[in-house]
Write an enzyme that holds these catalytic residues in place. Structure first.
Site, PDB file in Angstrom:
ATOM      1  N   ASP A 145       0.663  -1.529   0.071  1.00 31.82           N
ATOM      2  CA  ASP A 145       0.016  -0.081   0.019  1.00 31.82           C
ATOM      3  C   ASP A 145       1.070   1.107   0.424  1.00 31.82           C
ATOM      4  OD1 ASP A 145      -2.273   2.016   0.445  1.00 31.82           O
ATOM      5  OD2 ASP A 145      -1.722   1.717   2.724  1.00 31.82           O
ATOM      6  N   SER A 146       0.498   2.316  -0.415  1.00 28.76           N
ATOM      7  CA  SER A 146       1.266   3.606  -0.226  1.00 28.76           C
ATOM      8  C   SER A 146       1.789   3.940   1.006  1.00 28.76           C
ATOM      9  CB  SER A 146       0.502   4.686  -0.799  1.00 28.76           C
ATOM     10  OG  SER A 146      -0.861   4.570   0.154  1.00 28.76           O
ATOM     11  N   CYS A 156      -4.010  -0.925  -2.413  1.00 29.11           N
ATOM     12  CA  CYS A 156      -3.678   0.760  -2.379  1.00 29.11           C
ATOM     13  C   CYS A 156      -4.791   0.597  -3.467  1.00 29.11           C
ATOM     14  CB  CYS A 156      -2.376   1.625  -2.590  1.00 29.11           C
ATOM     15  SG  CYS A 156      -2.335   2.825  -3.557  1.00 29.11           S
ATOM     16  N   CYS A 183     -11.220   3.838  -0.734  1.00 30.72           N
ATOM     17  CA  CYS A 183      -9.716   4.168  -0.230  1.00 30.72           C
ATOM     18  C   CYS A 183      -9.835   2.890   0.752  1.00 30.72           C
ATOM     19  CB  CYS A 183      -9.947   5.190  -0.075  1.00 30.72           C
ATOM     20  SG  CYS A 183      -8.524   6.123   0.487  1.00 30.72           S
ATOM     21  N   THR A 184      -8.109   2.497   0.975  1.00 34.31           N
ATOM     22  CA  THR A 184      -8.528   1.795   1.951  1.00 34.31           C
ATOM     23  C   THR A 184      -8.743   2.884   3.617  1.00 34.31           C
ATOM     24  OG1 THR A 184      -6.093   2.372   2.051  1.00 34.31           O
ATOM     25  CG2 THR A 184      -6.218   0.738   1.195  1.00 34.31           C
ATOM     26  N   HIS A 185      -8.477   4.490   3.949  1.00 37.29           N
ATOM     27  CA  HIS A 185      -8.317   4.662   5.274  1.00 37.29           C
ATOM     28  C   HIS A 185     -10.482   4.944   5.319  1.00 37.29           C
ATOM     29  CE1 HIS A 185      -4.754   5.997   4.790  1.00 37.29           C
ATOM     30  NE2 HIS A 185      -4.255   6.381   5.916  1.00 37.29           N
ATOM     31  N   GLU A 187      -6.680   9.600   9.116  1.00 37.38           N
ATOM     32  CA  GLU A 187      -5.051  10.280  10.007  1.00 37.38           C
ATOM     33  C   GLU A 187      -5.321  11.064  11.651  1.00 37.38           C
ATOM     34  OE1 GLU A 187      -2.248  10.214   7.110  1.00 37.38           O
ATOM     35  OE2 GLU A 187      -2.467   8.729   6.611  1.00 37.38           O
ATOM     36  N   GLY A 191      -2.451   9.485  -3.896  1.00 34.34           N
ATOM     37  CA  GLY A 191      -3.925   9.625  -4.306  1.00 34.34           C
ATOM     38  C   GLY A 191      -3.930  10.674  -5.313  1.00 34.34           C
TER      39      GLY A 191
END
Lengths: 283, 283
Positions: free
Chosen positions: B11-12, B74, B185-187, B153, B44
């Site tokens: 992932d990034s 990602c 998006c993983t977040h 985050e 992104g």
């Protein structure tokens, strides 16, 4: 005595264009070579070790263009890597921390100063060290504001959301009665309106770009390194990546049309190994 | 037939740990080698060219650890670089776009599907291409939500500000009456609560991590590539930078204590030149 070589300016991205804008205003005869490390932006959330490595590569890229000095227009890199750069390079290197700090010390009336910036800048304690060394009795309050950069890049300058976020970040500073606030990140001047509104009109906001270029101007004059101005200055803009919105955001920062931007192959940047720096010292 | 080699996941940054979490849940016998490119995060906002270059280097780093397959955890890299990776590498490569898209097509009742993600993911039109190819009559609506990653985050999962931002980003989708929303998006699963609240409880949210690992499981079984499970799986976590909050954010993603993380020297990653890939094909 004069020096027609360009001034080198780098930033983690395009925020450093606020410094370029000030060079155009205060030093219209000077040429500029700008490098924005847009492939690795942001620096503010990265470790000190990475920021130092990136900053050194950025500076070494500028050296290839025969710059006469380097301005570190990124607050995070200034706070974390300036000493290293000054130590390793034999040409004048300017950061944005000291000029902003000095201006704040000059402007404060009640001795209570605030600093806002990225996590990297705030955690480095660069402002604390600099200002306490000059004035040990100053009351300094710092606050990381991680959402300000994405808000500015989203173009949400004066929405209700931005105001609410500013209220959350700035409430302790407001309660503490600081009278001078350093905008310790190149993106933050874009949110000046809402920050001023939340802090109140009595609080002085310090935009480091203006102060930094004033210092650069003084040194150029003192060392007789000004461009004699016989030829029209030539500016070059380099980035390590060109994202979709680059043109739009860049012109918002520069306040004018952006001249053609050249994309640097990241491999060129990555090949600039720090271990080779000592043998690359220039006078 | 079995295969005890680890599954490679990149992932990034650390968002891909949501996929690791699903591997732990659905495939508890499998070993994992994870790489998070935290020195160059986020992807992104970067150009397609840079994302492809980074993704290829990330995959090549994992190949050094003798992985049996690669999961691109990602969304931006999946959307932009998956075809390139599948083309260049001779081992199974999974992205997160197709499993999420397939699940949404299965779940929708009114044929109106929404996708939210980074600018890179949305502008790539990867979801549009995939879903229109399968169901040309599907109504697909996409929306970049650049502030969602920094909000997650910052840990602002359920503040009034996050709700207001979600309202702004999601209002057109809500008005259009989409009944299924892909969290591209993983977040974003971290903001599931507020997204569900804004969209209403009737709207189905698709978390691609779960769907992706379900696909991985099927392929492992079909190709008889499961780990026989005689030995306890061994997991390794690598990152290209360790920022201050890494541990905290990582544990929030993984939902458990994070095992020791190894920092990779960026020079190792940078030396993985794409031009050398063809000679490094593995079976």
């Amino acid at each position: 005595m004069s020096d027609s070589r360009p001034i080198g300016i780098f930033d983690s991205g395009i925020g450093g264009l606020t410094v370029v804008h000030e060079v155009f205003r205060q030093l219209p005869d000077e040429s500029v070579v700008y490098f924005g490390d847009t492939a690795r932006v942001p620096y503010g959330t990265k470790s000190a070790q990475s920021v130092q490595r990136f900053a050194m590569q950025d500076a070494m890229f500028l050296l290839k263009y025969n710059v006469k000095m380097i301005v570190v227009a990124c607050h995070t890199a200034s706070a974390i890597a300036l000493n290293l750069l000054c130590d390793q390079l034999s040409l004048p290197v300017f950061g944005v921390t000291e000029p902003g700090g000095k201006a704040a010390l000059k402007q404060t009336r009640n001795g209570k100063i605030g600093v806002i910036g990225t996590r990297g800048t705030i955690h480095s304690k660069a402002y604390d060290r600099y200002m306490n060394a000059l004035h040990p009795d100053i009351f300094l309050m710092t606050q990381p504001c991680p959402l300000f950069v994405p808000l500015a890049e989203e173009g949400w300058m004066d929405t209700d959301v931005t105001e609410r976020i500013a209220q959350i970040y700035l409430s302790s500073m407001k309660r503490a009665g600081i009278d001078t606030l350093i905008l310790g990140c190149t993106h933050y001047p874009l949110l000046k309106g809402v920050i001023q509104q939340v802090m109140g009109s009595d609080v002085i906001l310090i935009d480091s770009a203006e102060e930094t270029v004033r210092s650069v101007k003084q040194v150029l004059q003192k060392k007789q390194m000004n461009n004699p101005g016989q030829r029209k200055p030539i500016h070059r803009f380099f980035v390590s990546d060109i994202p979709d919105q680059f043109q739009e955001i860049g012109e918002r920062f520069l306040g004018c049309t952006l001249s053609p931007v050249e994309q640097v192959d990241m491999e060129v940047i990555e090949m600039l190994k720090i271990s080779k720096i000592s043998s690359m010292k220039i006078e």
